[in-house]
Design a protein around this motif. Structure first.
Motif, mmCIF file in Angstrom:
data_model
loop_
_atom_site.group_PDB
_atom_site.id
_atom_site.type_symbol
_atom_site.label_atom_id
_atom_site.label_comp_id
_atom_site.label_asym_id
_atom_site.label_seq_id
_atom_site.Cartn_x
_atom_site.Cartn_y
_atom_site.Cartn_z
ATOM 1 N N SER A 247 0.843 -1.192 0.000
ATOM 2 C CA SER A 247 0.000 0.000 0.000
ATOM 3 C C SER A 247 0.877 1.240 0.000
ATOM 4 N N ASN A 248 0.611 2.122 -0.936
ATOM 5 C CA ASN A 248 1.357 3.376 -1.033
ATOM 6 C C ASN A 248 0.732 4.406 -0.098
ATOM 7 N N SER A 249 1.511 4.867 0.885
ATOM 8 C CA SER A 249 1.171 6.003 1.764
ATOM 9 C C SER A 249 0.159 5.713 2.859
ATOM 10 N N PHE A 250 -0.692 4.697 2.705
ATOM 11 C CA PHE A 250 -1.753 4.461 3.683
ATOM 12 C C PHE A 250 -1.600 3.071 4.285
ATOM 13 N N ALA A 251 -1.273 3.032 5.574
ATOM 14 C CA ALA A 251 -1.077 1.763 6.257
ATOM 15 C C ALA A 251 -2.420 1.115 6.577
ATOM 16 N N VAL A 252 -2.402 -0.196 6.730
ATOM 17 C CA VAL A 252 -3.599 -0.920 7.158
ATOM 18 C C VAL A 252 -3.754 -0.721 8.662
ATOM 19 N N PRO A 253 -4.872 -0.191 9.130
ATOM 20 C CA PRO A 253 -5.020 0.068 10.562
ATOM 21 C C PRO A 253 -5.029 -1.209 11.384
ATOM 22 N N GLY A 254 -4.231 -1.210 12.456
ATOM 23 C CA GLY A 254 -4.218 -2.334 13.377
ATOM 24 C C GLY A 254 -3.432 -3.545 12.915
ATOM 25 N N VAL A 255 -2.724 -3.448 11.796
ATOM 26 C CA VAL A 255 -1.957 -4.579 11.262
ATOM 27 C C VAL A 255 -0.481 -4.197 11.229
ATOM 28 N N THR A 256 0.365 -5.079 11.765
ATOM 29 C CA THR A 256 1.805 -4.816 11.797
ATOM 30 C C THR A 256 2.395 -4.962 10.403
ATOM 31 N N VAL A 257 3.090 -3.949 9.968
ATOM 32 C CA VAL A 257 3.697 -3.963 8.641
ATOM 33 C C VAL A 257 4.900 -4.888 8.633
ATOM 34 N N THR A 258 5.067 -5.665 7.553
ATOM 35 C CA THR A 258 6.225 -6.556 7.442
ATOM 36 C C THR A 258 7.494 -5.746 7.264
ATOM 37 N N HIS A 259 7.479 -4.816 6.342
ATOM 38 C CA HIS A 259 8.548 -3.828 6.202
ATOM 39 C C HIS A 259 8.022 -2.655 5.389
ATOM 40 N N GLN A 260 8.723 -1.549 5.435
ATOM 41 C CA GLN A 260 8.304 -0.372 4.704
ATOM 42 C C GLN A 260 9.493 0.247 3.979
ATOM 43 N N VAL A 261 9.168 0.950 2.908
ATOM 44 C CA VAL A 261 10.193 1.524 2.046
ATOM 45 C C VAL A 261 9.898 3.001 1.866
ATOM 46 N N ASP A 262 10.852 3.846 2.172
ATOM 47 C CA ASP A 262 10.745 5.274 1.887
ATOM 48 C C ASP A 262 11.157 5.507 0.433
ATOM 49 N N VAL A 263 10.209 5.973 -0.360
ATOM 50 C CA VAL A 263 10.435 6.088 -1.798
ATOM 51 C C VAL A 263 11.426 7.193 -2.126
ATOM 52 N N GLY A 264 11.350 8.325 -1.405
ATOM 53 C CA GLY A 264 12.279 9.411 -1.654
ATOM 54 C C GLY A 264 11.841 10.381 -2.729
ATOM 55 N N ASP A 265 10.540 10.424 -3.035
ATOM 56 C CA ASP A 265 10.063 11.396 -4.013
ATOM 57 C C ASP A 265 9.645 12.681 -3.303
ATOM 58 N N ARG A 266 9.169 13.654 -4.071
ATOM 59 C CA ARG A 266 8.805 14.953 -3.492
ATOM 60 C C ARG A 266 7.615 14.852 -2.543
ATOM 61 N N ARG A 267 6.794 13.829 -2.719
ATOM 62 C CA ARG A 267 5.626 13.639 -1.863
ATOM 63 C C ARG A 267 5.983 12.882 -0.585
ATOM 64 N N HIS A 268 7.237 12.442 -0.480
ATOM 65 C CA HIS A 268 7.689 11.637 0.669
ATOM 66 C C HIS A 268 6.849 10.366 0.804
ATOM 67 N N SER A 269 6.618 9.722 -0.321
ATOM 68 C CA SER A 269 5.803 8.506 -0.327
ATOM 69 C C SER A 269 6.498 7.396 0.459
ATOM 70 N N ARG A 270 5.679 6.539 1.036
ATOM 71 C CA ARG A 270 6.180 5.385 1.786
ATOM 72 C C ARG A 270 5.376 4.169 1.385
ATOM 73 N N LEU A 271 6.034 3.066 1.103
ATOM 74 C CA LEU A 271 5.363 1.825 0.744
ATOM 75 C C LEU A 271 5.276 0.929 1.962
ATOM 76 N N PHE A 272 4.052 0.568 2.333
ATOM 77 C CA PHE A 272 3.825 -0.340 3.448
ATOM 78 C C PHE A 272 3.609 -1.753 2.878
ATOM 79 N N CYS A 273 4.495 -2.665 3.230
ATOM 80 C CA CYS A 273 4.497 -3.997 2.641
ATOM 81 C C CYS A 273 4.019 -5.017 3.672
ATOM 82 N N TYR A 274 3.095 -5.864 3.264
ATOM 83 C CA TYR A 274 2.511 -6.877 4.149
ATOM 84 C C TYR A 274 2.616 -8.233 3.462
ATOM 85 N N ARG A 275 3.341 -9.145 4.102
ATOM 86 C CA ARG A 275 3.413 -10.504 3.556
ATOM 87 C C ARG A 275 2.243 -11.317 4.100
ATOM 88 N N VAL A 276 1.516 -11.934 3.212
ATOM 89 C CA VAL A 276 0.314 -12.680 3.600
ATOM 90 C C VAL A 276 0.722 -14.026 4.175
#
Length: 276
Positions: A247-276
């Motif tokens: 998920s780009n920029s919006f985390a899943v509420p109440g769920v622990t993220v597996t890992h996240q990536v700071d994209v480094g663009d002007r919007r300071h986007s962050r990728l929230f990654c969840y392994r099923v």
């Protein structure tokens, strides 16, 4: 009868209780209905007091003051019902701005045309509280790095916009399969033209809630906070073990993220990654 109607209207303005299992399409419709109910309640409250008062005095209703009174009442109701801050701003300004625009005496046909054009592009914002976001080139690079080690990759972009993710990824990974789903007519058309020459990219018209996620190794979404809880339920229900939801920029509420990536663009986007 009047007391029962007032009670039902007040109950409709309160935050809805959280169900054990989310019904995503129903939740998407419930949000706009609640905001319309708030505006209607504010209009009803102000006019039910103003019309009798000025009618008894034999005076015309002062619309500038009435419009601002409705905006104040709507802001109060939105605050009491704990609406997000941006909805409070909308409620406060909607009626005063509507009154101000009415003074311009613009042909109503222009408003209809403007609404239709906006609907062609921002249909998701109206039907599911999902605005149109464009993913940056840095996001494409980050997704390419995250999926580099996945062989026979099957990648799905939910709410794919104009194909700014799937098209460049498909060009960079001819060995993988990419699918984009979009339901706004104008953006779907742009994405269809953009991906037409990319053999390993499927461009589909449809509702993201009807998509079958089981066929994909990686599912990507850049939506809004509103649908994330319901979407996670769909992810857990349909995606295979070991697959990846991003998920780009919006985390899943109440769920622990597996890992996240700071994209480094002007919007300071962050990728929230969840392994099923």
């Amino acid at each position: 009868m009047r007391r029962a109607t007032s009670r039902n209207l007040c109950l409709s303005l309160l935050p809805a209780p959280s169900p054990e299992r989310s019904d995503a399409p129903a939740a998407a419709v419930d949000g706009p209905r609640r905001q319309l109910a708030l505006q209607f309640a504010a209009v009803l409250a102000v006019l039910s007091l103003a019309w009798p008062y000025y009618g008894i005095r034999g005076e015309a209703l002062p619309w500038p003051q009435t419009a601002f009174a409705i905006g104040t009442a709507a802001l109060l109701l939105a605050t009491l019902s704990r609406q997000p801050w941006w909805w409070r701003v909308v409620h406060a300004l909607f009626t005063p701005l509507a009154w101000g625009v009415s003074l311009l005496q613009i042909d109503p046909a222009w408003f209809l045309l403007g609404f239709m054009l906006l609907l062609l592009v921002y249909r998701g914002a109206l039907s599911g509280q999902i605005p149109l976001y464009f993913s940056s080139r840095q996001t494409v690079d980050a997704l390419a790095a995250l999926t580099r080690d996945r062989h026979d990759l099957r990648f799905l972009d939910l709410g794919a916009g104009i194909g700014s993710i799937v098209q460049p990824l498909a060009v960079a990974r001819p060995d993988a399969r990419f699918t984009g789903i979009e339901n706004a007519p104008a953006t779907w058309l742009v994405g269809r033209v953009r991906t037409a020459a990319t053999a390993n990219c499927a461009w589909r018209w449809g509702d993201l809630w009807q998509a079958d996620l089981a066929a994909y190794d990686v599912v990507y979404a850049f939506l809004s906070p509103a649908p994330m809880a319901a979407l996670w339920e769909k992810v857990v229900r349909e995606m295979r073990p070991g697959s990846l939801f991003i998920s780009n920029s919006f985390a899943v509420p109440g769920v622990t993220v597996t890992h996240q990536v700071d994209v480094g663009d002007r919007r300071h986007s962050r990728l929230f990654c969840y392994r099923v």
